[in-house]
Every structure is written in C-alpha cells, then in structure tokens.
Design a protein around this motif. Structure first.
Motif, PDB file in Angstrom:
ATOM      1  N   ALA A   1      -2.937   9.917   1.703  1.00  0.00           N
ATOM      2  CA  ALA A   1      -3.283   8.695   0.586  1.00  0.00           C
ATOM      3  C   ALA A   1      -2.524   7.589   0.934  1.00  0.00           C
ATOM      4  O   ALA A   1      -3.201   6.529   0.821  1.00  0.00           O
ATOM      5  N   ALA A   2      -1.437   7.373   1.619  1.00  0.00           N
ATOM      6  CA  ALA A   2      -0.735   6.335   1.842  1.00  0.00           C
ATOM      7  C   ALA A   2      -1.008   5.606   3.082  1.00  0.00           C
ATOM      8  O   ALA A   2      -1.568   4.237   3.055  1.00  0.00           O
ATOM      9  N   ALA A   3      -1.935   6.277   4.058  1.00  0.00           N
ATOM     10  CA  ALA A   3      -2.553   5.710   4.994  1.00  0.00           C
ATOM     11  C   ALA A   3      -3.963   5.062   4.546  1.00  0.00           C
ATOM     12  O   ALA A   3      -4.319   4.101   4.900  1.00  0.00           O
ATOM     13  N   LYS A   4      -4.533   5.814   3.634  1.00  0.00           N
ATOM     14  CA  LYS A   4      -5.942   5.274   2.923  1.00  0.00           C
ATOM     15  C   LYS A   4      -5.422   4.042   2.021  1.00  0.00           C
ATOM     16  O   LYS A   4      -6.255   2.767   2.282  1.00  0.00           O
ATOM     17  N   ALA A   5      -4.442   3.860   1.562  1.00  0.00           N
ATOM     18  CA  ALA A   5      -4.091   2.680   0.961  1.00  0.00           C
ATOM     19  C   ALA A   5      -3.598   1.392   1.696  1.00  0.00           C
ATOM     20  O   ALA A   5      -4.300   0.352   1.495  1.00  0.00           O
ATOM     21  N   GLY A   6      -3.083   1.583   3.031  1.00  0.00           N
ATOM     22  CA  GLY A   6      -2.859   0.438   3.994  1.00  0.00           C
ATOM     23  C   GLY A   6      -4.194   0.268   4.556  1.00  0.00           C
ATOM     24  O   GLY A   6      -4.396  -1.048   4.784  1.00  0.00           O
ATOM     25  N   ALA A   7      -5.144   1.256   4.817  1.00  0.00           N
ATOM     26  CA  ALA A   7      -6.397   0.919   5.448  1.00  0.00           C
ATOM     27  C   ALA A   7      -7.120   0.046   4.481  1.00  0.00           C
ATOM     28  O   ALA A   7      -8.111  -0.940   5.053  1.00  0.00           O
ATOM     29  N   HIS A   8      -6.858   0.094   3.095  1.00  0.00           N
ATOM     30  CA  HIS A   8      -7.804  -0.902   2.413  1.00  0.00           C
ATOM     31  C   HIS A   8      -7.187  -1.956   1.707  1.00  0.00           C
ATOM     32  O   HIS A   8      -7.516  -2.512   0.572  1.00  0.00           O
ATOM     33  N   GLY A   9      -6.013  -2.254   2.535  1.00  0.00           N
ATOM     34  CA  GLY A   9      -5.169  -3.523   2.174  1.00  0.00           C
ATOM     35  C   GLY A   9      -3.976  -3.376   0.777  1.00  0.00           C
ATOM     36  O   GLY A   9      -4.022  -4.434   0.190  1.00  0.00           O
ATOM     37  N   VAL A  10      -3.640  -2.417   0.839  1.00  0.00           N
ATOM     38  CA  VAL A  10      -2.975  -2.261  -0.471  1.00  0.00           C
ATOM     39  C   VAL A  10      -1.486  -1.366   0.123  1.00  0.00           C
ATOM     40  O   VAL A  10      -1.102  -0.180  -0.136  1.00  0.00           O
ATOM     41  N   PRO A  11      -0.945  -2.085   1.300  1.00  0.00           N
ATOM     42  CA  PRO A  11       0.360  -1.279   1.885  1.00  0.00           C
ATOM     43  C   PRO A  11       1.175  -1.314   0.731  1.00  0.00           C
ATOM     44  O   PRO A  11       1.430  -2.148  -0.242  1.00  0.00           O
ATOM     45  N   GLY A  12       2.219  -0.130   0.456  1.00  0.00           N
ATOM     46  CA  GLY A  12       3.238   0.024  -0.405  1.00  0.00           C
ATOM     47  C   GLY A  12       2.643   0.506  -1.581  1.00  0.00           C
ATOM     48  O   GLY A  12       3.527   0.790  -2.482  1.00  0.00           O
ATOM     49  N   ALA A  13       1.543   0.831  -1.762  1.00  0.00           N
ATOM     50  CA  ALA A  13       1.080   1.684  -2.807  1.00  0.00           C
ATOM     51  C   ALA A  13       1.723   2.955  -3.038  1.00  0.00           C
ATOM     52  O   ALA A  13       2.065   3.386  -1.977  1.00  0.00           O
ATOM     53  N   THR A  14       2.300   3.299  -4.311  1.00  0.00           N
ATOM     54  CA  THR A  14       2.624   4.486  -4.296  1.00  0.00           C
ATOM     55  C   THR A  14       1.742   5.731  -4.029  1.00  0.00           C
ATOM     56  O   THR A  14       0.786   5.709  -5.055  1.00  0.00           O
ATOM     57  N   ALA A  15       1.867   6.646  -3.072  1.00  0.00           N
ATOM     58  CA  ALA A  15       1.036   7.822  -3.194  1.00  0.00           C
ATOM     59  C   ALA A  15       1.515   9.101  -3.666  1.00  0.00           C
ATOM     60  O   ALA A  15       2.671   9.249  -3.782  1.00  0.00           O
ATOM     61  N   TYR A  16       0.546   9.678  -4.403  1.00  0.00           N
ATOM     62  CA  TYR A  16       0.817  10.972  -4.841  1.00  0.00           C
ATOM     63  C   TYR A  16       0.068  12.204  -4.590  1.00  0.00           C
ATOM     64  O   TYR A  16      -1.140  11.689  -3.990  1.00  0.00           O
ATOM     65  N   ASP A  17       0.392  13.448  -4.741  1.00  0.00           N
ATOM     66  CA  ASP A  17      -0.344  14.650  -4.249  1.00  0.00           C
ATOM     67  C   ASP A  17      -0.460  15.185  -5.468  1.00  0.00           C
ATOM     68  O   ASP A  17      -0.990  16.555  -5.490  1.00  0.00           O
ATOM     69  N   SER A  18       0.100  14.741  -6.691  1.00  0.00           N
ATOM     70  CA  SER A  18      -0.357  15.548  -8.058  1.00  0.00           C
ATOM     71  C   SER A  18      -0.752  14.614  -9.209  1.00  0.00           C
ATOM     72  O   SER A  18      -0.345  13.619  -9.344  1.00  0.00           O
TER      73      SER A  18
END
Length: 103
Positions: A10-27
């Motif tokens: 999730a964190a990698a996907k956020a970075g790839a789409h120009g949203v670095p530092g987005a909070t990633a969740y698995d729940s």
C-alpha cells in the motif's frame, strides 16, 4: 490514506502515484477511522464491494465503487436506502432529498 491487504504494498502504491507519506493500512476498520477521510474509492474484487460499502457508509463516508457495483440487486437496493438515509442527515451541496442513482 491507502488500504491494501499488505501495508508495505500500500505504501509503495501511494508513492508510485505521487502520494508519498500517505498512511498505509492493512485493516479496513482502522482505515475508515483515518482522520480527515471524506471518501472511499472501492476497487477490490466485486464480491467484496457490498460489505466494504456498508462499512464505509456506516462510518459516514462518501463511497465511489468501480463496476460492477454489487453482485445482487437486493444489495444495490440496500445500498441505495443506506445512502438516502445518510444524506437525509448530512448537509450536502445537492438539493435536499436528491439522490442520483443509475442502474
């Protein structure tokens, strides 16, 4: 905020789409409590759409789903009723009582 079964992905996907530092969740439950979250975009396998939408609407969030919306017409009607109920108690920029649905 971004949700995936795997927090690292999730964190990698956020970075790839120009949203670095987005909070990633698995729940989903934790994701829906993210501060400042206004809308949930559901792009998961279609068999999960209904339950995820019910939970998001229960958290008073706007929901956008990819097609197919749900797998059963009864679920579509239930979601429509939930949206209408939520909008009846939520101020919006649309005229009062207006709900746009397309089937």
């Amino acid at each position: 905020a971004i949700l995936s079964r795997d927090k690292t992905r999730a964190a990698a996907k956020a970075g790839a789409h120009g949203v670095p530092g987005a909070t990633a969740y698995d729940s989903l439950a934790r994701f829906l409590k993210h501060p400042g979250l206004d809308i949930v975009v559901i792009c998961t396998p279609h068999t999960q759409h209904y339950q995820q939408a019910v939970q998001a609407l229960g958290a008073s969030l706007h929901v956008l789903m990819e097609k197919p919306m749900v797998t059963a017409s009864a679920d579509a009607w239930d979601l429509k009723a939930r949206v209408e109920k939520a909008w009846s108690r939520t101020p919006t920029s649309m005229p009062s009582g207006t709900v746009r649905t397309e089937y």
